[in-house]
Design a protein around this motif. Structure first.
Motif, PDB file in Angstrom:
ATOM      1  N   VAL A   1       0.847  -1.188   0.000  1.00  0.00           N
ATOM      2  CA  VAL A   1       0.000   0.000   0.000  1.00  0.00           C
ATOM      3  C   VAL A   1       0.884   1.239   0.000  1.00  0.00           C
ATOM      4  CG1 VAL A   1      -1.703   1.318   1.330  1.00  0.00           C
ATOM      5  CG2 VAL A   1      -1.912  -1.158   1.147  1.00  0.00           C
ATOM      6  N   GLU A   2       0.508   2.225  -0.831  1.00  0.00           N
ATOM      7  CA  GLU A   2       1.259   3.479  -0.913  1.00  0.00           C
ATOM      8  C   GLU A   2       0.442   4.611  -0.307  1.00  0.00           C
ATOM      9  OE1 GLU A   2       2.002   3.914  -5.063  1.00  0.00           O
ATOM     10  OE2 GLU A   2       3.556   2.352  -5.115  1.00  0.00           O
ATOM     11  N   ARG A   3       1.121   5.512   0.413  1.00  0.00           N
ATOM     12  CA  ARG A   3       0.480   6.672   1.034  1.00  0.00           C
ATOM     13  C   ARG A   3      -0.730   6.301   1.874  1.00  0.00           C
ATOM     14  NH1 ARG A   3      -0.527  10.033  -3.988  1.00  0.00           N
ATOM     15  NH2 ARG A   3      -0.001   8.079  -5.027  1.00  0.00           N
ATOM     16  N   GLY A   4      -0.696   5.123   2.441  1.00  0.00           N
ATOM     17  CA  GLY A   4      -1.695   4.727   3.430  1.00  0.00           C
ATOM     18  C   GLY A   4      -2.994   4.166   2.888  1.00  0.00           C
ATOM     19  N   ILE A   5      -3.407   4.578   1.672  1.00  0.00           N
ATOM     20  CA  ILE A   5      -4.739   4.159   1.208  1.00  0.00           C
ATOM     21  C   ILE A   5      -4.776   3.662  -0.229  1.00  0.00           C
ATOM     22  CG2 ILE A   5      -5.950   5.706   2.813  1.00  0.00           C
ATOM     23  CD1 ILE A   5      -6.575   7.475   0.322  1.00  0.00           C
ATOM     24  N   PHE A   6      -3.635   3.647  -0.937  1.00  0.00           N
ATOM     25  CA  PHE A   6      -3.646   3.223  -2.340  1.00  0.00           C
ATOM     26  C   PHE A   6      -2.871   1.939  -2.530  1.00  0.00           C
ATOM     27  CE2 PHE A   6      -3.830   8.007  -3.029  1.00  0.00           C
ATOM     28  CZ  PHE A   6      -5.213   8.011  -3.225  1.00  0.00           C
ATOM     29  N   TRP A   7      -3.463   1.029  -3.316  1.00  0.00           N
ATOM     30  CA  TRP A   7      -2.727  -0.180  -3.681  1.00  0.00           C
ATOM     31  C   TRP A   7      -1.464   0.223  -4.439  1.00  0.00           C
ATOM     32  CZ3 TRP A   7      -4.609  -4.128  -1.189  1.00  0.00           C
ATOM     33  CH2 TRP A   7      -5.994  -4.253  -0.963  1.00  0.00           C
ATOM     34  N   SER A   8      -0.371  -0.494  -4.197  1.00  0.00           N
ATOM     35  CA  SER A   8       0.888  -0.161  -4.863  1.00  0.00           C
ATOM     36  C   SER A   8       0.801  -0.463  -6.364  1.00  0.00           C
ATOM     37  CB  SER A   8       2.041  -0.946  -4.248  1.00  0.00           C
ATOM     38  OG  SER A   8       1.915  -2.328  -4.563  1.00  0.00           O
ATOM     39  N   ARG A   9       1.603   0.236  -7.139  1.00  0.00           N
ATOM     40  CA  ARG A   9       1.643  -0.003  -8.578  1.00  0.00           C
ATOM     41  C   ARG A   9       2.115  -1.425  -8.873  1.00  0.00           C
ATOM     42  NH1 ARG A   9       4.129   5.618 -11.148  1.00  0.00           N
ATOM     43  NH2 ARG A   9       2.475   7.006 -10.370  1.00  0.00           N
ATOM     44  N   GLU A  10       3.061  -1.903  -8.072  1.00  0.00           N
ATOM     45  CA  GLU A  10       3.570  -3.256  -8.287  1.00  0.00           C
ATOM     46  C   GLU A  10       2.461  -4.289  -8.125  1.00  0.00           C
ATOM     47  OE1 GLU A  10       6.838  -0.566  -7.251  1.00  0.00           O
ATOM     48  OE2 GLU A  10       4.907  -0.995  -6.302  1.00  0.00           O
ATOM     49  N   LEU A  11       1.589  -4.078  -7.139  1.00  0.00           N
ATOM     50  CA  LEU A  11       0.480  -5.012  -6.931  1.00  0.00           C
ATOM     51  C   LEU A  11      -0.551  -4.876  -8.048  1.00  0.00           C
ATOM     52  CD1 LEU A  11      -0.787  -7.164  -5.116  1.00  0.00           C
ATOM     53  CD2 LEU A  11      -1.899  -5.324  -3.834  1.00  0.00           C
ATOM     54  N   GLU A  12      -0.865  -3.649  -8.436  1.00  0.00           N
ATOM     55  CA  GLU A  12      -1.851  -3.453  -9.504  1.00  0.00           C
ATOM     56  C   GLU A  12      -1.405  -4.107 -10.812  1.00  0.00           C
ATOM     57  OE1 GLU A  12      -4.182  -0.129 -10.359  1.00  0.00           O
ATOM     58  OE2 GLU A  12      -3.791   0.889  -8.455  1.00  0.00           O
ATOM     59  N   GLU A  13      -0.103  -4.114 -11.052  1.00  0.00           N
ATOM     60  CA  GLU A  13       0.403  -4.724 -12.276  1.00  0.00           C
ATOM     61  C   GLU A  13       0.185  -6.228 -12.310  1.00  0.00           C
ATOM     62  OE1 GLU A  13       4.428  -3.445 -12.413  1.00  0.00           O
ATOM     63  OE2 GLU A  13       3.929  -1.415 -13.123  1.00  0.00           O
ATOM     64  N   GLN A  14      -0.078  -6.838 -11.171  1.00  0.00           N
ATOM     65  CA  GLN A  14      -0.328  -8.275 -11.106  1.00  0.00           C
ATOM     66  C   GLN A  14      -1.805  -8.632 -11.327  1.00  0.00           C
ATOM     67  OE1 GLN A  14       1.595 -10.266  -7.693  1.00  0.00           O
ATOM     68  NE2 GLN A  14       2.720  -8.363  -7.355  1.00  0.00           N
ATOM     69  N   VAL A  15      -2.685  -7.624 -11.341  1.00  0.00           N
ATOM     70  CA  VAL A  15      -4.111  -7.877 -11.546  1.00  0.00           C
ATOM     71  C   VAL A  15      -4.334  -8.318 -12.988  1.00  0.00           C
ATOM     72  CG1 VAL A  15      -6.413  -6.846 -11.562  1.00  0.00           C
ATOM     73  CG2 VAL A  15      -4.768  -6.220  -9.771  1.00  0.00           C
ATOM     74  N   PRO A  16      -5.044  -9.435 -13.212  1.00  0.00           N
ATOM     75  CA  PRO A  16      -5.319  -9.875 -14.584  1.00  0.00           C
ATOM     76  C   PRO A  16      -5.972  -8.763 -15.394  1.00  0.00           C
ATOM     77  CG  PRO A  16      -5.906 -11.594 -13.027  1.00  0.00           C
ATOM     78  CD  PRO A  16      -5.567 -10.377 -12.203  1.00  0.00           C
ATOM     79  N   PRO A  17      -5.627  -8.653 -16.680  1.00  0.00           N
ATOM     80  CA  PRO A  17      -6.050  -7.495 -17.475  1.00  0.00           C
ATOM     81  C   PRO A  17      -7.539  -7.427 -17.787  1.00  0.00           C
ATOM     82  CG  PRO A  17      -4.927  -9.104 -18.843  1.00  0.00           C
ATOM     83  CD  PRO A  17      -4.759  -9.565 -17.437  1.00  0.00           C
ATOM     84  N   GLY A  18      -8.263  -8.536 -17.701  1.00  0.00           N
ATOM     85  CA  GLY A  18      -9.684  -8.501 -18.028  1.00  0.00           C
ATOM     86  C   GLY A  18      -9.918  -8.317 -19.520  1.00  0.00           C
ATOM     87  N   PHE A  19     -10.995  -7.600 -19.863  1.00  0.00           N
ATOM     88  CA  PHE A  19     -11.377  -7.404 -21.263  1.00  0.00           C
ATOM     89  C   PHE A  19     -10.743  -6.110 -21.767  1.00  0.00           C
ATOM     90  CE2 PHE A  19     -14.715  -9.679 -18.994  1.00  0.00           C
ATOM     91  CZ  PHE A  19     -14.818 -10.843 -19.750  1.00  0.00           C
ATOM     92  N   ALA A  20      -9.644  -6.238 -22.492  1.00  0.00           N
ATOM     93  CA  ALA A  20      -8.924  -5.059 -22.988  1.00  0.00           C
ATOM     94  C   ALA A  20      -9.826  -4.217 -23.883  1.00  0.00           C
ATOM     95  CB  ALA A  20      -7.677  -5.498 -23.749  1.00  0.00           C
ATOM     96  N   ALA A  21      -9.601  -2.910 -23.890  1.00  0.00           N
ATOM     97  CA  ALA A  21     -10.460  -1.988 -24.633  1.00  0.00           C
ATOM     98  C   ALA A  21     -10.499  -2.321 -26.120  1.00  0.00           C
ATOM     99  CB  ALA A  21      -9.982  -0.549 -24.418  1.00  0.00           C
ATOM    100  N   GLU A  22      -9.342  -2.632 -26.695  1.00  0.00           N
ATOM    101  CA  GLU A  22      -9.304  -2.941 -28.131  1.00  0.00           C
ATOM    102  C   GLU A  22     -10.068  -4.231 -28.429  1.00  0.00           C
ATOM    103  OE1 GLU A  22      -6.644  -2.624 -26.172  1.00  0.00           O
ATOM    104  OE2 GLU A  22      -5.969  -0.587 -26.690  1.00  0.00           O
ATOM    105  N   GLU A  23      -9.886  -5.223 -27.554  1.00  0.00           N
ATOM    106  CA  GLU A  23     -10.575  -6.502 -27.716  1.00  0.00           C
ATOM    107  C   GLU A  23     -12.088  -6.318 -27.600  1.00  0.00           C
ATOM    108  OE1 GLU A  23     -11.083 -10.588 -25.031  1.00  0.00           O
ATOM    109  OE2 GLU A  23      -9.524  -9.140 -24.551  1.00  0.00           O
TER     110      GLU A  23
END
Length: 314
Positions: A1-23
């Protein structure tokens, strides 16, 4: 967690991409142009819905609302997710006009007769996704709630020692709960919380209208209760929706930034309308939010913004 309330960028990068906008854009374009080759019962919720096989080889759930506001809620929820930057969690969805003699539906004219769908009705086409599995709510919304205690806040201090896979799922849950509060969608975790009064084990069972893709990404399904139907029933469901929102004190920074911008500009309904009109050719058939509903959406954005500020102050 960054600045107390935000998920870290490193963790967010591990989230599966889901349905990409182009797709998603490519599927929507193909689905609007395809003919409906067959309609089958089962697999898409209510008995009035159908599983369609399209002429391009793809499949889609065709949802026929008990009343038009359900299809309107489904469409507006999909595009609000786009405004919030979380549309990749929802399967691509387009509106279609039922015309038995039209090019799109002509191959299934006989099936339409048996469906009891009204000629000229607007339905939704949602991309079919294979191999989805049920999702049970994690702590703090699972076993703790089922034991009759208050929801425990999801804050930075509660995350110590959790495995990466669970943290990745919690990132997605924080978006889901914020999204369901804004849309007043009661037909997901809120309905499970409501059922605790007669079923103490309900939180240990699958969460309604939420599924998991093989890569671990959560899929926010069936959002037709949002924004229209849900806003009509706020008095009944907000006693569950508000505590659920307050139980989250860690957010995706991008989500919080978009909420802050919608709050600052007081532009939630305007941005939703702009996106809806630009991306959905049939938008005028269902119309948009009423003035009162637009005010409610902005008020809920403002409430979420204040809640995030409260979490930051803590």
């Amino acid at each position: 967690v960054e600045r107390g309330i935000f998920w870290s960028r490193e963790l967010e990068e591990q989230v599966p991409p889901g349905f990409a906008a182009e797709e998603a854009a490519a599927w929507l374009s193909a689905a609007r142009a395809a003919r409906v080759a067959s309609l089958e019962r089962g697999g898409c919720g209510r008995s009035s819905n159908r599983l369609a096989r399209l002429s391009d080889g793809s499949r889609a759930c065709v949802r026929y609302g008990i009343n038009p506001e359900q299809i309107q809620g489904e469409a507006l929820s999909y595009h609000l997710a786009g405004v919030l930057g979380m549309q990749e969690r929802l399967p691509p969805m387009a509106l279609a006009l039922v015309e038995a003699r039209g090019r799109q539906w002509e191959p299934v004219r006989e099936e339409l007769r048996g469906s009891h769908w009204a000629e000229g009705a607007v339905v939704s086409l949602t991309r079919w996704v294979d191999n989805l599995t049920a999702v049970v709510a994690p702590a703090p919304w699972g076993a703790e709630a089922g034991a009759g205690r208050r929801l425990q806040p999801l804050s930075a201090g509660e995350l110590v020692g959790l495995p990466p896979s669970q943290l990745v799922e919690l990132v997605q849950w924080s978006d889901l709960i914020l999204f369901d509060y804004l849309t007043a969608n009661f037909d997901r975790l809120v309905s499970n919380l409501f059922s605790l009064q007669w079923d103490p084990r309900v939180m240990r069972r699958a969460t309604s209208n939420l599924l998991r893709a093989p890569d671990g990404g959560l899929v926010f399904m069936d959002n037709e209760a949002g924004l229209v139907h849900g806003y009509r029933l706020l008095a009944m469901w907000d006693p569950y929706n508000e505590p659920l929102l307050r139980s989250v004190c860690v957010f995706r920074e991008g989500t919080a930034r978009r909420v802050a911008e919608l709050h600052r500009r007081r532009s939630a309904a305007a941005e939703l309308r702009r996106r809806y009109r630009a991306r959905e050719p049939l938008w005028a058939r269902l119309g948009f939010l009423s003035e009162r509903q637009a005010e409610l959406l902005q008020a809920r954005v403002d409430f979420v913004h204040r809640h995030i500020a409260h979490c930051r102050a803590q």
